[in-house]
Design a protein around this motif. Structure first.
Motif, PDB file in Angstrom:
ATOM      1  N   ILE A  34       0.971  -1.072  -0.060  1.00 12.01           N
ATOM      2  CA  ILE A  34       0.075  -0.092   0.052  1.00 12.01           C
ATOM      3  C   ILE A  34       1.027   1.217  -0.055  1.00 12.01           C
ATOM      4  N   GLU A  35       1.984   1.260   0.870  1.00 13.26           N
ATOM      5  CA  GLU A  35       2.707   2.348   0.929  1.00 13.26           C
ATOM      6  C   GLU A  35       3.656   2.540  -0.156  1.00 13.26           C
ATOM      7  N   GLN A  36       3.917   1.420  -0.872  1.00 15.49           N
ATOM      8  CA  GLN A  36       4.615   1.737  -2.433  1.00 15.49           C
ATOM      9  C   GLN A  36       3.982   2.160  -3.445  1.00 15.49           C
ATOM     10  N   ALA A  37       2.638   1.648  -3.505  1.00 18.04           N
ATOM     11  CA  ALA A  37       1.535   2.318  -4.360  1.00 18.04           C
ATOM     12  C   ALA A  37       1.243   3.836  -4.050  1.00 18.04           C
ATOM     13  N   LEU A  38       0.912   4.103  -2.883  1.00 14.79           N
ATOM     14  CA  LEU A  38       0.849   5.422  -2.718  1.00 14.79           C
ATOM     15  C   LEU A  38       2.092   6.365  -2.969  1.00 14.79           C
ATOM     16  N   ARG A  39       3.397   5.991  -2.695  1.00 14.56           N
ATOM     17  CA  ARG A  39       4.521   6.650  -3.202  1.00 14.56           C
ATOM     18  C   ARG A  39       4.483   6.752  -4.893  1.00 14.56           C
ATOM     19  N   TYR A  40       4.321   5.835  -5.434  1.00 17.88           N
ATOM     20  CA  TYR A  40       4.061   5.563  -6.688  1.00 17.88           C
ATOM     21  C   TYR A  40       3.101   6.703  -7.364  1.00 17.88           C
ATOM     22  N   TYR A  41       1.833   6.801  -6.731  1.00  9.86           N
ATOM     23  CA  TYR A  41       0.981   7.886  -7.345  1.00  9.86           C
ATOM     24  C   TYR A  41       1.113   9.022  -6.701  1.00  9.86           C
ATOM     25  N   ASP A  42       2.030   9.345  -5.637  1.00  7.50           N
ATOM     26  CA  ASP A  42       2.268  10.720  -5.404  1.00  7.50           C
ATOM     27  C   ASP A  42       3.056  11.303  -6.359  1.00  7.50           C
ATOM     28  N   GLN A  43       4.087  10.498  -6.969  1.00  8.88           N
ATOM     29  CA  GLN A  43       4.986  11.030  -8.091  1.00  8.88           C
ATOM     30  C   GLN A  43       4.222  10.909  -9.262  1.00  8.88           C
ATOM     31  N   THR A  44       3.575  10.035  -9.674  1.00  4.20           N
ATOM     32  CA  THR A  44       2.846   9.971 -11.167  1.00  4.20           C
ATOM     33  C   THR A  44       1.403  10.487 -11.491  1.00  4.20           C
ATOM     34  N   PRO A  46      -1.244  12.417  -8.704  1.00  7.69           N
ATOM     35  CA  PRO A  46      -1.620  12.888  -7.608  1.00  7.69           C
ATOM     36  C   PRO A  46      -3.200  12.768  -7.108  1.00  7.69           C
ATOM     37  N   ILE A  47      -3.992  12.798  -8.213  1.00  8.56           N
ATOM     38  CA  ILE A  47      -5.410  12.464  -8.092  1.00  8.56           C
ATOM     39  C   ILE A  47      -5.591  10.966  -7.441  1.00  8.56           C
ATOM     40  N   ARG A  48      -4.891  10.083  -8.146  1.00  7.84           N
ATOM     41  CA  ARG A  48      -5.204   8.791  -7.622  1.00  7.84           C
ATOM     42  C   ARG A  48      -4.719   8.733  -6.076  1.00  7.84           C
ATOM     43  N   ALA A  49      -3.503   9.460  -5.813  1.00  7.38           N
ATOM     44  CA  ALA A  49      -2.936   9.302  -4.657  1.00  7.38           C
ATOM     45  C   ALA A  49      -3.939   9.964  -3.564  1.00  7.38           C
ATOM     46  N   GLN A  50      -4.530  11.233  -4.049  1.00  5.76           N
ATOM     47  CA  GLN A  50      -5.706  11.722  -3.146  1.00  5.76           C
ATOM     48  C   GLN A  50      -6.764  10.637  -2.897  1.00  5.76           C
ATOM     49  N   LEU A  51      -7.278  10.015  -3.872  1.00  5.20           N
ATOM     50  CA  LEU A  51      -8.622   9.152  -3.877  1.00  5.20           C
ATOM     51  C   LEU A  51      -8.084   8.047  -2.823  1.00  5.20           C
ATOM     52  N   LEU A  52      -6.808   7.542  -2.819  1.00  4.82           N
ATOM     53  CA  LEU A  52      -6.652   6.403  -1.966  1.00  4.82           C
ATOM     54  C   LEU A  52      -6.761   6.679  -0.474  1.00  4.82           C
ATOM     55  N   ARG A  53      -6.037   8.129  -0.274  1.00  7.63           N
ATOM     56  CA  ARG A  53      -6.031   8.478   1.071  1.00  7.63           C
ATOM     57  C   ARG A  53      -7.403   8.659   1.352  1.00  7.63           C
ATOM     58  N   MET A  54      -8.449   9.613   0.894  1.00 11.76           N
ATOM     59  CA  MET A  54      -9.619  10.024   1.084  1.00 11.76           C
ATOM     60  C   MET A  54     -10.700   8.740   1.324  1.00 11.76           C
TER      61      MET A  54
END
Length: 97
Positions: A34-44, A46-54
């Motif tokens: 989960i943390e690897q995916a979040l780091r990946y989406y933070d870099q590539t 941000p909308i998907r990263a925010q979706l995951l967080r929210m």
């Protein structure tokens, strides 16, 4: 992605914030994925990263996430599916799937 893999990924996301989960063998592997995916989406993406967080860390409803990120339902579904697939790939690499 099979239904079983999708279900396992959703279960891991649901348990991610539970007390003590990250200390279990299973929890460590899934948490890493989960943390690897979040780091990946933070870099590539941000909308998907925010979706995951929210959706999974803040436990917001689908409707709230769609409204806050200004997404249509079909765009939300595609992004969510991408998230699950990415986490599953990392989980498989870590030996969880």
């Amino acid at each position: 992605m099979t239904q079983q893999q999708r279900r396992a990924t959703r279960n891991a996301l649901a348990r991610y914030g539970q007390r003590g989960y990250r200390q279990t063998f299973e929890g460590r592997g899934w948490s890493l994925a989960i943390e690897q995916a979040l780091r990946y989406y933070d870099q590539t993406d941000p909308i998907r990263a925010q979706l995951l967080r929210m959706r999974y860390f803040e436990h917001r409803s689908i409707e709230d996430v769609m409204e806050q990120l200004n997404l249509s339902y079909s765009t939300y579904q595609k992004a969510h599916s991408d998230l699950l697939s990415t986490i599953a790939v990392y989980a498989a690499h870590n030996g969880q799937l």
